[in-house]
Design an enzyme around this catalytic site. Structure first.
Site, PDB file in Angstrom:
ATOM      1  N   LYS A 170       0.882  -1.180   0.000  1.00 12.30           N
ATOM      2  CA  LYS A 170       0.000   0.000   0.000  1.00 12.30           C
ATOM      3  C   LYS A 170       0.917   1.228   0.000  1.00 12.30           C
ATOM      4  O   LYS A 170       1.481   1.600   1.022  1.00 12.30           O
ATOM      5  CB  LYS A 170      -0.872  -0.010   1.265  1.00 12.30           C
ATOM      6  CG  LYS A 170      -2.198   0.700   1.162  1.00 12.30           C
ATOM      7  CD  LYS A 170      -2.137   2.183   0.887  1.00 12.30           C
ATOM      8  CE  LYS A 170      -1.671   3.009   2.062  1.00 12.30           C
ATOM      9  NZ  LYS A 170      -1.382   4.414   1.701  1.00 12.30           N
ATOM     10  N   GLU A 245       9.969   1.599  10.401  1.00 11.58           N
ATOM     11  CA  GLU A 245      11.003   2.592  10.039  1.00 11.58           C
ATOM     12  C   GLU A 245      10.332   3.948  10.169  1.00 11.58           C
ATOM     13  O   GLU A 245       9.592   4.372   9.283  1.00 11.58           O
ATOM     14  CB  GLU A 245      11.480   2.371   8.598  1.00 11.58           C
ATOM     15  CG  GLU A 245      12.013   0.982   8.300  1.00 11.58           C
ATOM     16  CD  GLU A 245      13.413   0.764   8.859  1.00 11.58           C
ATOM     17  OE1 GLU A 245      14.046   1.747   9.287  1.00 11.58           O
ATOM     18  OE2 GLU A 245      13.863  -0.387   8.887  1.00 11.58           O
ATOM     19  N   CYS A 279      14.133  11.122   5.905  1.00  7.77           N
ATOM     20  CA  CYS A 279      14.115  10.741   7.325  1.00  7.77           C
ATOM     21  C   CYS A 279      15.495  10.813   7.965  1.00  7.77           C
ATOM     22  O   CYS A 279      15.607  10.971   9.171  1.00  7.77           O
ATOM     23  CB  CYS A 279      13.542   9.334   7.463  1.00  7.77           C
ATOM     24  SG  CYS A 279      14.406   8.141   6.438  1.00  7.77           S
ATOM     25  N   GLU A 379      10.788  16.744  14.102  1.00  5.10           N
ATOM     26  CA  GLU A 379      11.240  16.624  12.716  1.00  5.10           C
ATOM     27  C   GLU A 379      10.585  17.748  11.893  1.00  5.10           C
ATOM     28  O   GLU A 379       9.362  17.820  11.816  1.00  5.10           O
ATOM     29  CB  GLU A 379      10.741  15.258  12.242  1.00  5.10           C
ATOM     30  CG  GLU A 379      11.364  14.700  11.032  1.00  5.10           C
ATOM     31  CD  GLU A 379      10.758  13.331  10.692  1.00  5.10           C
ATOM     32  OE1 GLU A 379       9.609  13.035  11.074  1.00  5.10           O
ATOM     33  OE2 GLU A 379      11.449  12.567  10.013  1.00  5.10           O
TER      34      GLU A 379
END
Ligand code: NAP
Length: 476
Positions: A170, A245, A279, A379
């Protein structure tokens, strides 16, 4: 360009004929439409993956490896088309998109080479004959983000198929077309019907069905920590095996022995890949006080010189933010830092790009950052470099580890004792020493703390799709 999904070897649309639009984030132009799959289609994908599993698992490892190599070679042949698609739906400059396709390809080559690690082991135990077998877990699900549409799927599809699992992917709603193009390649490369299945659409109902179905034995997710937590909770009932992750907040430590020129080169390469929407991008720059001012000035000059634009235009280094929410977050972080006393050294606002959407943020350097600022704690996922100085190694390491995340960390130094210490004390799954690109397909990649768990890459990536079975035999 195909716009259908793949279930059990058939190209299909959603039962209700519903679709989602895919827009170019640089221009808002319509790139394509993909099916919005629901619960019934998701169940059919699990049916197909479960039915295909015994046959694929029984295939000799060398045959599976040959199929993966065929995928890699077809990706190589299709590289320019795939890169153009990644740029169109994701926005990154074309050269970066081509590098992403090559990176994706390398996961298939590495996984093909790693199938030999599936061999049984025979540890020596007195009075018994032991055989430790590796058995593929079964049907695996992959859920991937938008920032590296083709690399993120490769990191999951290659090891799953190499290990002998079947899979349902997906992809992110914003970047599903690269996944469809990949699915076409997989079919052409000879992946049998049902071994690889692709569903696009609203994630919540799809995930609900996948998490509730006990035939699904593995979920590998890359995305935000928040959604990772949600999936972990959802997978609890079936004790689903997980690889997560998740978000990162990488520190980059610049020590006093770093040359300013090379430190800035490394910082630029690590920070601005995909416009900071990576990331493992450094999000916190810690610079020794003796070189702080010189580093900040040079980083600001190099940052200001980066060219923003539509990814297909020559010379462009920075594309758009993926959407309006993303650029608003970057702006909020910059405003918050300034409100809390940071010095804006360069950038700080939007950049107008002719003929494009208003979604480009200037490369930005903020000095004098502190722990109260959002950019130092969360972040940002954009082209912002928050900087603060440190006095000595102890302080640098303490500040670097003062985060709930632990995906990547970087250091620029040549002192062997210090490098040794950093390798044991930095809280991160991936540590780059003078290396802006420590993530390659042959080595384990993944995080600690709230950046998740599980590893992708090399033979370690395959282990995530295998379980160990001990057969202990005592001879009469
Ligand atoms: P996200 O919102 O968590 O989305 C990631 C994927 O999860 C997408 O496919 C998304 O689908 C799906 N999703 C969203 N809500 C879901 C739900 N309720 N149930 C099941 N699936 C759901 O993350 P993102 O904004 O796309 O990606 C950025 C994040 O990914 C950042 O935090 C970044 O650090 C992280 N990331 C981590 C790594 C790593 O290797 N650690 C690599 C790349 C990115 P839709 O798109 O359809 O919403």
């Amino acid at each position: 360009m195909r716009e259908a999904n793949l279930i059990g070897g058939d190209w299909v649309d959603s039962d209700a004929g519903r679709t989602l639009e895919v827009l170019d984030p640089a221009t808002d132009a319509l790139v394509g439409r993909v099916p919005a799959m629901g619960r019934a289609e998701t169940t059919r994908a699990v049916d197909a993956a479960a039915a295909a599993f015994p046959g694929w698992a029984a295939r000799p490892a060398a045959a599976r490896a040959a199929t993966l190599r065929e995928i890699a070679s077809r990706m190589e042949a299709a590289k320019s088309g795939l890169a153009a698609l990644v740029t169109a739906e994701q926005g990154k400059p074309l050269a970066e998109a081509a590098a992403e396709v090559e990176y994706a390809q390398s996961f298939f080559e590495v996984a093909a080479a790693a199938v030999d690690t599936l061999e049984d082991e025979r540890p020596s135990v007195s009075g018994k004959s032991i055989r430790v077998r590796r058995r593929r877990v079964g049907v695996a699900v992959a859920i991937t983000p938008w920032n590296f549409p083709i690399a993120m799927l490769a990191k999951k599809v290659a090891p799953a198929l190499a290990a002998g699992c079947t899979q349902i992917l997906k992809p992110a709603e914003q970047t599903p077309l690269s996944a469809i193009a990949f699915a076409e390649i997989a079919v052409e490369a000879g992946v049998p019907a049902g071994v690889f299945n692709l569903l696009t659409g609203d994630p919540a109902p799809i995930a609900e069905v996948l998490l509730a179905d006990s035939r699904v034995r593995k979920l590998s997710f890359t995305g935000s920590t928040e959604v990772g937590r949600l999936l972990m909770r959802g997978g609890a009932t079936n004790l689903l095996r997980l690889s997560l992750e998740l978000g990162g907040h990488a520190p980059m430590l610049v020590f006093e022995d770093a040359g300013i020129e090379s430190a800035v080169r490394i910082a630029m390469a690590a920070k601005y890949r995909n416009g900071g929407q990576t990331c493992i991008c450094p999000n916190r720059f810690l610079v020794h006080e003796s070189i702080h001012d010189a580093f900040v000035a040079a980083l600001a000059a190099a940052s200001a010189a980066l060219v923003s634009g539509i990814g297909t235009q020559p010379g462009v280094a920075l594309g758009p933010m993926i959407d309006d929410v993303a650029i608003a977050k970057v702006e909020a972080h910059v405003a918050d830092a300034i409100r809390h006393g940071a010095t804006l050294v360069t950038g700080g606002g939007r950049r107008r790009v002719a003929g494009a959407a208003d979604r480009f943020h200037e490369p930005t350097v903020l000095a004098g950052c502190t722990g109260e600022m959002r950019c130092w704690r969360e972040e940002t996922f954009g082209p912002v470099c928050p900087v603060r100085s440190f006095r000595d190694d102890d302080e640098a390491i303490e500040l670097a580890n003062d985060s709930e995340y632990g995906l990547a960390a970087y250091a620029i130094t040549s002192a062997p004792d210090r490098i040794e210490r950093l390798g044991t004390s930095l809280q991160a799954g991936v540590i780059g020493i003078n290396d802006p690109g420590p993530a390659v397909a042959a080595v384990p990649f993944g995080g600690v703390r709230h950046s998740g768990f599980g590893r992708e890459g090399g033979r370690w990536g395959l282990e995530e799709y295998l379980e160990l079975v001990t057969v202990s035999q005592v001879d009469d």
